[in-house]
Design a protein around this motif. Structure first.
Motif, PDB file in Angstrom:
ATOM      1  N   THR A   1     -12.707  23.362  17.972  1.00  0.00           N
ATOM      2  CA  THR A   1     -11.813  22.949  16.583  1.00  0.00           C
ATOM      3  C   THR A   1     -11.480  21.502  16.775  1.00  0.00           C
ATOM      4  N   SER A   2     -12.040  20.737  15.830  1.00  0.00           N
ATOM      5  CA  SER A   2     -11.330  18.832  15.229  1.00  0.00           C
ATOM      6  C   SER A   2     -10.164  19.443  14.900  1.00  0.00           C
TER       7      SER A   2
ATOM      8  N   ASP B   1      -6.573  25.714  21.501  1.00  0.00           N
ATOM      9  CA  ASP B   1      -7.450  25.829  21.129  1.00  0.00           C
ATOM     10  C   ASP B   1      -8.467  24.957  21.715  1.00  0.00           C
ATOM     11  N   ASP B   2      -7.648  23.250  21.502  1.00  0.00           N
ATOM     12  CA  ASP B   2      -8.617  22.133  22.876  1.00  0.00           C
ATOM     13  C   ASP B   2      -7.927  22.470  24.142  1.00  0.00           C
ATOM     14  N   VAL B   3      -7.245  23.350  24.734  1.00  0.00           N
ATOM     15  CA  VAL B   3      -6.173  23.165  25.357  1.00  0.00           C
ATOM     16  C   VAL B   3      -7.953  24.664  26.487  1.00  0.00           C
TER      17      VAL B   3
ATOM     18  N   VAL C   1     -15.619  16.923  19.056  1.00  0.00           N
ATOM     19  CA  VAL C   1     -15.306  17.809  20.310  1.00  0.00           C
ATOM     20  C   VAL C   1     -16.423  18.075  20.703  1.00  0.00           C
ATOM     21  N   GLY C   2     -17.538  19.009  19.556  1.00  0.00           N
ATOM     22  CA  GLY C   2     -18.415  19.595  19.001  1.00  0.00           C
ATOM     23  C   GLY C   2     -19.287  18.836  20.211  1.00  0.00           C
ATOM     24  N   LEU C   3     -19.009  17.286  18.936  1.00  0.00           N
ATOM     25  CA  LEU C   3     -20.759  16.635  19.866  1.00  0.00           C
ATOM     26  C   LEU C   3     -20.166  15.904  21.683  1.00  0.00           C
ATOM     27  N   VAL C   4     -19.255  16.302  22.119  1.00  0.00           N
ATOM     28  CA  VAL C   4     -19.101  16.123  23.478  1.00  0.00           C
ATOM     29  C   VAL C   4     -19.931  16.831  24.834  1.00  0.00           C
ATOM     30  N   PHE C   5     -19.136  18.423  24.346  1.00  0.00           N
ATOM     31  CA  PHE C   5     -19.729  19.908  24.495  1.00  0.00           C
ATOM     32  C   PHE C   5     -21.556  19.587  24.678  1.00  0.00           C
ATOM     33  N   ALA C   6     -22.207  19.058  23.541  1.00  0.00           N
ATOM     34  CA  ALA C   6     -23.616  18.774  23.498  1.00  0.00           C
ATOM     35  C   ALA C   6     -23.753  17.960  24.137  1.00  0.00           C
ATOM     36  N   GLY C   7     -23.322  16.084  24.705  1.00  0.00           N
ATOM     37  CA  GLY C   7     -23.685  15.499  24.992  1.00  0.00           C
ATOM     38  C   GLY C   7     -23.574  15.975  27.001  1.00  0.00           C
ATOM     39  N   ILE C   8     -22.284  15.922  27.050  1.00  0.00           N
ATOM     40  CA  ILE C   8     -22.406  16.621  28.513  1.00  0.00           C
ATOM     41  C   ILE C   8     -23.460  18.388  28.950  1.00  0.00           C
ATOM     42  N   GLY C   9     -23.991  18.847  27.848  1.00  0.00           N
ATOM     43  CA  GLY C   9     -24.751  19.737  28.145  1.00  0.00           C
ATOM     44  C   GLY C   9     -26.473  18.806  28.447  1.00  0.00           C
ATOM     45  N   SER C  10     -26.552  18.190  27.278  1.00  0.00           N
ATOM     46  CA  SER C  10     -27.572  17.174  27.490  1.00  0.00           C
ATOM     47  C   SER C  10     -27.820  16.451  28.419  1.00  0.00           C
TER      48      SER C  10
END
Length: 464
Positions: free
Chosen positions: A185-186, A215-217, A401-410
């Motif tokens: 959640t942003s 949620d961030d934690v 926050v969601g883009l961080v997940f996508a970036g790390i996964g990629s």
């Protein structure tokens, strides 16, 4: 330039001199990028305001227009973009006659500076939101916010992971990674919209902000679990335990610190006689708390938010509120515009073959992302007359926050192109849909805003 790079390990001073020659050009690139960012943000916010939408939505859209999806005025190396793709870099090359190697070096440095400024914007935004929040109200809705946060993490994660495995035959680890991306959640985007709607201090607003912080934690802990799972196939239990303990200690410690630090802060402010006697000590504290958040592998924005909560309880909060606003006006737009600028809408193009599989998965992820968060509003209990829809909608945007997940996964190689594209589409749409949806959700509330909440400015006045 190639020769210099080759012998750089032998002659580091020579390399430093060569890079120093480009420093004025990097500054020019940063300044030109800031001109584009500020012009776009102001124009976007004004248009959005006149169309009766939250101004932050206009800033996000403005970022898309000047970013990778359209004008290429503000782009970043992530995703394989080159210096030659940047309109700003083309101008600098034309003016300075840079070699391709020098141009690429300038592009990398300029992008890093803009990214740091955007990070500072997020930190200042959360510090300001902390100042505008009421610690006592947050504590009063603490149980509700915790339940909302846990439901908002568990439901999208479980439904998303299982659905991807059963409906699309996605392997377990990529499915888990995509499910984890649904938990985010942003807090920056949601809290800014709440401020603009004059609902930040409402009971719904406090539940949303409190739940977004928790949620961030939780999102950081989930990310640590799936990242270790992606690397080794196993979960680092000790790292997860460390994150849980450090996050709990950090947030509770920050709240307990308030009663002790407040008197010290006021005493210090009263002794200082030069300009900045309030704002400088406040930002020293905010940045130090942000540093602590990063140092224990949490988020800098959590530390800044905690600092704002602590200083909101001081006698100097009224003046501090007003002093922070011009700084926020200068830095926060950089954050929102860059979020939009990084959103590559080309993943929505069905004419590109590799996007088609991702679009089908994206539709599923978007439904889960919206329904999974909206359901959190119905996890609230014992609150008659509460706007449950608004609480659920407030948890929808994934943002950076969601883009961080996508970036790390990629980067880890876990996500294939269709699944990565699907996650990015989900992040983009939830980020842009949340502001107008939140306005509609609050418009359906039968309860008018309580006194003292009509706007950020009125909030500051009401504290005096």
């Amino acid at each position: 330039m190639f020769f210099i790079s080759a012998i750089a390990p032998l002659f580091p001073p020579l390399l430093a001199t060569a890079e120093a020659e480009n420093a004025p050009i990097v500054s020019s690139g940063v300044l030109l990028s800031l001109v584009a960012i500020y012009f776009a943000s102001k124009l976007g916010a004004e248009v959005s305001k006149r169309l009766d939408f939250p101004p932050v939505l206009g800033e996000l859209v403005a970022g898309v227009v000047i970013g990778v999806s359209a004008l290429h005025l503000v782009i970043f190396p992530e995703g394989g973009l080159q210096a030659t793709d940047s309109a700003v870099m083309s101008v600098l090359q034309w003016i300075n006659g840079l070699t391709p190697e020098a141009l690429n070096s300038v592009f990398q440095s300029q992008s890093e500076v803009i990214s740091v400024l955007a990070e500072l914007g997020a930190i200042v935004l959360l510090f300001e939101i902390g100042l505008e929040s009421d610690l006592r109200q947050l504590q009063a809705v603490g149980t509700q916010a915790t339940i909302v946060a846990f439901v908002g993490v568990a439901v999208p994660f479980a439904v998303g992971t299982v659905g991807l495995m059963m409906l699309f035959n996605v392997a377990a680890i990529p499915a888990i990674f995509a499910g984890a991306a649904l938990t985010a959640t942003s807090i920056g985007i949601t809290s800014k919209v709440l401020s603009e709607l004059g609902r930040l201090k409402s009971k719904e607003g406090q539940i949303i902000v409190g739940a977004a912080v928790i949620d961030d934690v939780l999102g950081i802990i989930v990310l640590a679990v799936v990242a270790s799972l992606a690397k080794t196939g196993e979960v680092d239990v000790m790292n997860v335990i460390y994150l849980i303990v450090s996050a709990t200690a950090f947030l509770l410690g920050s709240i307990l610190l308030g009663s002790i630090f407040n008197k010290t802060f006021v005493a210090l402010v009263n002794k200082l006689e030069t300009r900045g006697n309030i704002i400088i000590p406040a930002f020293i504290f905010a940045f130090f708390m942000a540093f602590l958040g990063n140092a224990i592998h949490l988020e800098a924005i959590l530390g800044a938010f905690a600092a704002g909560l602590v200083l909101d309880e001081t006698d100097a909060r009224n003046e501090l509120d007003e002093l922070v606003k011009p700084i926020a006006d200068l830095l926060v737009p950089i954050f929102f515009v860059t979020v939009g600028a990084r959103a590559d809408l080309s993943v929505l193009n069905p004419l590109i073959p590799e996007n088609r599989a991702g679009l089908a998965i994206a539709v599923f992820l978007i439904v889960v992302a919206i329904v999974g968060k909206v359901a959190t509003g119905w996890a609230v209990f014992g609150q008659p007359g509460i706007n449950r829809l608004a609480i659920g909608v407030g948890m929808i945007p994934r943002g950076e926050v969601g883009l961080v997940f996508a970036g790390i996964g990629s980067a880890s190689g876990v996500l294939d192109k269709p699944l990565e594209a699907a996650i990015i589409i989900m992040v983009i749409l939830t980020t842009f849909l949340a502001p107008p949806f939140l306005r509609v959700a609050f418009g359906q509330s039968e309860e008018p805003p309580t006194g003292g909440e009509p706007s950020m400015e009125a909030t500051a006045v009401s504290k005096t």
